[in-house]
Design an enzyme around this catalytic site. Structure first.
Site, PDB file in Angstrom:
ATOM      1  CB  ALA A  21       1.167  38.420 -21.179  1.00 19.49           C
ATOM      2  CB  SER A  31      14.617  35.437 -18.077  1.00 17.21           C
ATOM      3  OG  SER A  31      15.190  34.525 -18.995  1.00 17.21           O
ATOM      4  CE  LYS A  86      11.860  37.178 -19.651  1.00 11.48           C
ATOM      5  NZ  LYS A  86      10.895  36.592 -20.460  1.00 11.48           N
ATOM      6  CG  HIS A 107      16.384  38.141 -21.610  1.00 14.57           C
ATOM      7  ND1 HIS A 107      15.479  37.149 -21.945  1.00 14.57           N
ATOM      8  CD2 HIS A 107      17.398  37.509 -20.969  1.00 14.57           C
ATOM      9  CE1 HIS A 107      15.946  35.994 -21.533  1.00 14.57           C
ATOM     10  NE2 HIS A 107      17.097  36.184 -20.922  1.00 14.57           N
ATOM     11  CG  ASN A 108      12.078  36.992 -23.948  1.00 19.37           C
ATOM     12  OD1 ASN A 108      12.785  37.070 -22.942  1.00 19.37           O
ATOM     13  ND2 ASN A 108      10.934  36.370 -23.954  1.00 19.37           N
ATOM     14  CD  GLU A 128      15.227  33.117 -24.834  1.00 15.48           C
ATOM     15  OE1 GLU A 128      15.227  33.754 -23.759  1.00 15.48           O
ATOM     16  OE2 GLU A 128      14.293  32.349 -25.138  1.00 15.48           O
ATOM     17  CE  LYS A 150       4.124  29.798 -25.880  1.00 11.20           C
ATOM     18  NZ  LYS A 150       4.204  29.159 -24.572  1.00 11.20           N
TER      19      LYS A 150
HETATM   20  P1  NBP Z   1       0.750  30.266 -18.724  1.00  7.11           P
HETATM   21  O1  NBP Z   1       1.232  31.388 -19.556  1.00  7.11           O
HETATM   22  O2  NBP Z   1       0.402  28.981 -19.378  1.00  7.11           O
HETATM   23  O3  NBP Z   1      -0.530  30.786 -17.903  1.00  7.11           O
HETATM   24  C1  NBP Z   1      -1.236  29.899 -17.054  1.00  7.11           C
HETATM   25  C2  NBP Z   1      -1.931  30.651 -15.950  1.00  7.11           C
HETATM   26  O4  NBP Z   1      -2.789  31.657 -16.502  1.00  7.11           O
HETATM   27  C3  NBP Z   1      -2.817  29.715 -15.155  1.00  7.11           C
HETATM   28  O5  NBP Z   1      -2.786  30.114 -13.818  1.00  7.11           O
HETATM   29  C4  NBP Z   1      -4.182  29.935 -15.774  1.00  7.11           C
HETATM   30  O6  NBP Z   1      -5.247  29.643 -14.921  1.00  7.11           O
HETATM   31  C5  NBP Z   1      -4.109  31.421 -16.005  1.00  7.11           C
HETATM   32  N1  NBP Z   1      -5.158  31.853 -16.940  1.00  7.11           N
HETATM   33  C6  NBP Z   1      -5.277  31.672 -18.265  1.00  7.11           C
HETATM   34 BR1  NBP Z   1      -4.111  30.759 -19.325  1.00  7.11          BR
HETATM   35  N2  NBP Z   1      -6.377  32.221 -18.787  1.00  7.11           N
HETATM   36  C7  NBP Z   1      -6.992  32.769 -17.728  1.00  7.11           C
HETATM   37  C8  NBP Z   1      -8.175  33.506 -17.605  1.00  7.11           C
HETATM   38  N3  NBP Z   1      -8.949  33.802 -18.667  1.00  7.11           N
HETATM   39  N4  NBP Z   1      -8.532  33.956 -16.395  1.00  7.11           N
HETATM   40  C9  NBP Z   1      -7.777  33.670 -15.321  1.00  7.11           C
HETATM   41  N5  NBP Z   1      -6.611  32.970 -15.368  1.00  7.11           N
HETATM   42  C10 NBP Z   1      -6.228  32.542 -16.571  1.00  7.11           C
HETATM   43  O7  NBP Z   1       1.747  29.958 -17.516  1.00  7.11           O
HETATM   44  P2  NBP Z   1       3.340  29.997 -17.432  1.00  7.11           P
HETATM   45  O8  NBP Z   1       3.968  29.306 -18.572  1.00  7.11           O
HETATM   46  O9  NBP Z   1       3.645  29.566 -16.035  1.00  7.11           O
HETATM   47  O10 NBP Z   1       3.686  31.543 -17.570  1.00  7.11           O
HETATM   48  C11 NBP Z   1       3.176  32.541 -16.699  1.00  7.11           C
HETATM   49  C12 NBP Z   1       3.637  33.889 -17.204  1.00  7.11           C
HETATM   50  O11 NBP Z   1       5.080  33.913 -17.195  1.00  7.11           O
HETATM   51  C13 NBP Z   1       3.238  34.176 -18.646  1.00  7.11           C
HETATM   52  O12 NBP Z   1       3.017  35.538 -18.812  1.00  7.11           O
HETATM   53  C14 NBP Z   1       4.451  33.743 -19.432  1.00  7.11           C
HETATM   54  O13 NBP Z   1       4.536  34.419 -20.676  1.00  7.11           O
HETATM   55  C15 NBP Z   1       5.582  34.138 -18.498  1.00  7.11           C
HETATM   56  N6  NBP Z   1       6.811  33.377 -18.642  1.00  7.11           N
HETATM   57  C16 NBP Z   1       6.802  32.054 -18.943  1.00  7.11           C
HETATM   58  C17 NBP Z   1       7.990  31.357 -19.053  1.00  7.11           C
HETATM   59  C18 NBP Z   1       8.021  29.873 -19.371  1.00  7.11           C
HETATM   60  O14 NBP Z   1       9.129  29.351 -19.565  1.00  7.11           O
HETATM   61  N7  NBP Z   1       6.893  29.193 -19.398  1.00  7.11           N
HETATM   62  C19 NBP Z   1       9.206  32.024 -18.830  1.00  7.11           C
HETATM   63  C20 NBP Z   1       9.178  33.377 -18.472  1.00  7.11           C
HETATM   64  C21 NBP Z   1       7.986  34.041 -18.384  1.00  7.11           C
HETATM   65  P3  NBP Z   1      -6.036  28.246 -15.077  1.00  7.11           P
HETATM   66  O15 NBP Z   1      -5.168  27.215 -14.448  1.00  7.11           O
HETATM   67  O16 NBP Z   1      -7.294  28.472 -14.344  1.00  7.11           O
HETATM   68  O17 NBP Z   1      -6.232  28.014 -16.548  1.00  7.11           O
END
Ligand code: NBP
Length: 482
Positions: free
Chosen positions: A76, A128, A183, A186-187, A190, A260
């Site tokens: 984000a 979520s 959302k 929700h968090n 949580e 976070k």
């Molecule tokens: P991350 O939050 O770790 O984000 C990873 C992605 O962001 C990769 O595709 C990465 O590309 C890209 N990225 C980053 Br970091 N910096 C970048 C930049 N400067 N330019 C372009 N791309 C960039 O992944 P996630 O945990 O799968 O979460 C994705 C979203 O969903 C987030 O907003 C997160 O808050 C939300 N979320 C996460 C969860 C959870 O349980 N993890 C749950 C619900 C929502 P790269 O591979 O090239 O570095």
């Protein structure tokens, strides 16, 4: 090409959502900034599926059927804006961008407006359920440009978790950043649920001296009561998890909590909107306090603070604790729904609270049986101001009160910190007190700052100033609330 949707971002959430979409018959294009992650994904988890990769954003867009739907599952903040800027020249009017990350809702408010000016329909969707939810059925909370919803609905409702009666845990939330706001709450909830459970564990371990097996069995048993929920279920699992030497892993984990930001945002919004979200805010502060590990260790030594035992029948205390947890949880949700109502009123979102409860009923981290009752409460009375006033919840609050007070008072007596359970009972006491000591506050404010006060023997809205000392003037400060 005619793919249904593109997903940008192949970290844990993106990959699992794509696999879920594929399972549900949608054709997905996968793209990631770091290209090798695309091939690793296609050669790995996506092998043998209908998922296709893209080598550039142009390539990705060319593979989509119109109106194009592009979902961002990236970090984000600025990264989302960067991708939007890169996508704009490649998309055309009527296309749809969806941000499924944890964006702060004012950013989504802004993006909906900015993209509308370009003819792009923008959706901010809270997702979520973590990794497993994304893979097998998350809770999805979409909001933004309502014109996008008919196009996105089949995909989102197709991949979302389903309730026992088959309803999708996904529905349109409202305009602007309403989806991301819901959302965020929700968090926050949580955070509150997790802290309440941790407080119950602390009381069991330190106060009642229960061993891990007993605590594990207790939480497992609670999971077949009104407390039936994912978080109570995993708490039992965590308590039962032993290392190879037979000792519980939990006791080797450092007691310094991370965060976070979404709990903090919820608290900040509550302060901005004037909603007494005491429990969730305490849960954020509890994490902050836990992070002061070194200072706490020094202070524990200075104050010679050693855990103290709670006397009495353990089984009776455990049941009192169950009631305290349940009642506190009701207060936490009641406060969260108060915050959503305030936001909805201020932003004209017209949130459907029963639907929000339904979206959280499955797929997400706070999923629980309890949310079904919340849904019923708002179905019975969509104007419900305080969840605790609904007959089902009022009954629980009434019945649990004596045990809840006993636990809260005992925790203070023996020095076990239970900020959220105590905040909850204090909130109920405040909310159900017809006359609070705010008359004293108003008198003090008027005494030192001529801030004026209203009188109970006059109409509301009429303000008075008293020259309390005889030496002050008669000029009052301007009356306004911030
Ligand atoms: P991350 O939050 O770790 O984000 C990873 C992605 O962001 C990769 O595709 C990465 O590309 C890209 N990225 C980053 Br970091 N910096 C970048 C930049 N400067 N330019 C372009 N791309 C960039 O992944 P996630 O945990 O799968 O979460 C994705 C979203 O969903 C987030 O907003 C997160 O808050 C939300 N979320 C996460 C969860 C959870 O349980 N993890 C749950 C619900 C929502 P790269 O591979 O090239 O570095």
């Amino acid at each position: 090409m005619n793919a249904d949707i593109a997903v940008i971002g192949l970290a844990v959430m993106g990959q699992n959502l794509i696999l879920n979409m594929n399972d549900n018959g949608f054709k997905v294009v996968a793209y990631n900034r770091t290209q090798e992650k695309v091939s690793t994904f296609l050669d790995g988890p996506a092998k043998g599926t209908n998922i296709i990769g893209a080598t550039s954003l142009r390539d990705m867009v060319d593979k989509l059927a119109t109106p194009r739907k592009v979902m961002l599952m990236v970090r984000a903040g600025a990264v989302v804006d960067d991708f939007i800027q890169q996508l704009l020249p490649l998309l055309e009017a009527g296309d749809i961008i969806i941000d499924g990350g944890n964006s702060n809702y004012p950013d989504t408010n802004r993006r909906v407006v900015e993209l509308k000016a370009h003819g792009i329909r923008y959706v901010g969707a809270g997702v979520s359920g973590g990794e497993e939810g994304a893979r097998f059925g998350p809770s999805i909370m979409p909001g933004g440009d309502a014109q996008a919803w008919p196009h996105v609905k089949p995909i989102f409702q197709g991949i979302a978790a389903k309730t026992d009666s088959g309803e999708a845990c996904c529905d349109w939330v409202g305009a602007d950043g309403a989806g991301h706001f819901v959302k965020m709450v929700h968090n926050g909830i949580e955070y509150g649920d997790m802290q309440l459970i941790s407080e119950a564990y602390h009381f069991m371990k330190v106060g009642l001296g229960m061993d891990h097996q007993h605590m594990q069995q207790t939480f497992a048993q609670w999971n077949s009561t009104e407390l039936d929920s994912y978080l109570v279920e995993i708490t039992a699992d965590i308590l039962g998890y032993l290392e190879e030497d037979g000792s519980p892993l939990l006791e080797k984990i450092l007691d310094s909590a991370g965060q976070k930001g979404t709990g903090k945002w919820t608290g900040i919004n509550a302060l901005d909107m004037g909603i007494p979200l005491t429990l969730i805010t305490e849960s954020v502060f509890s994490r902050c306090l836990s992070a002061l590990k070194d200072e706490r260790e020094a202070a524990a030594e200075l104050f010679q603070n050693t855990p103290k035992a709670v006397d009495g029948d353990v089984a009776e205390w455990v049941d009192a604790l169950r009631q305290a947890l349940l009642a506190s949880k009701i207060i936490s949700y009641a406060q969260g729904f108060m915050l959503m109502r305030q936001a909805s009123d201020e932003s004209n979102w017209d949130l459907n609270y029963g639907n929000v409860a339904l979206m959280w009923r499955g797929g997400c981290i706070i999923r629980s049986a309890f949310l079904g009752n919340i849904r019923d409460a708002y179905a019975n009375d969509p104007e419900l101001r305080f969840l605790g006033s609904d007959p089902y919840f009022k009954d629980i609050l009434d019945n649990c009160q004596s045990a809840w007070r006993k636990v809260a008072a005992k925790a203070i007596e023996v020095g076990i910190p239970m900020p959220c359970m105590n905040a909850a009972i204090t909130f109920l006491d405040g909310y159900t007190t017809a006359r609070l000591p705010a008359n004293m506050l108003q008198a003090q404010r008027d005494y030192f700052g001529a801030h004026t006060y209203e009188r109970i023997d006059r109409e509301r809205g009429e303000f008075f100033h008293t020259n309390w000392t005889g030496t002050g003037g008669d000029t009052a400060s301007t009356t306004y609330d911030v």
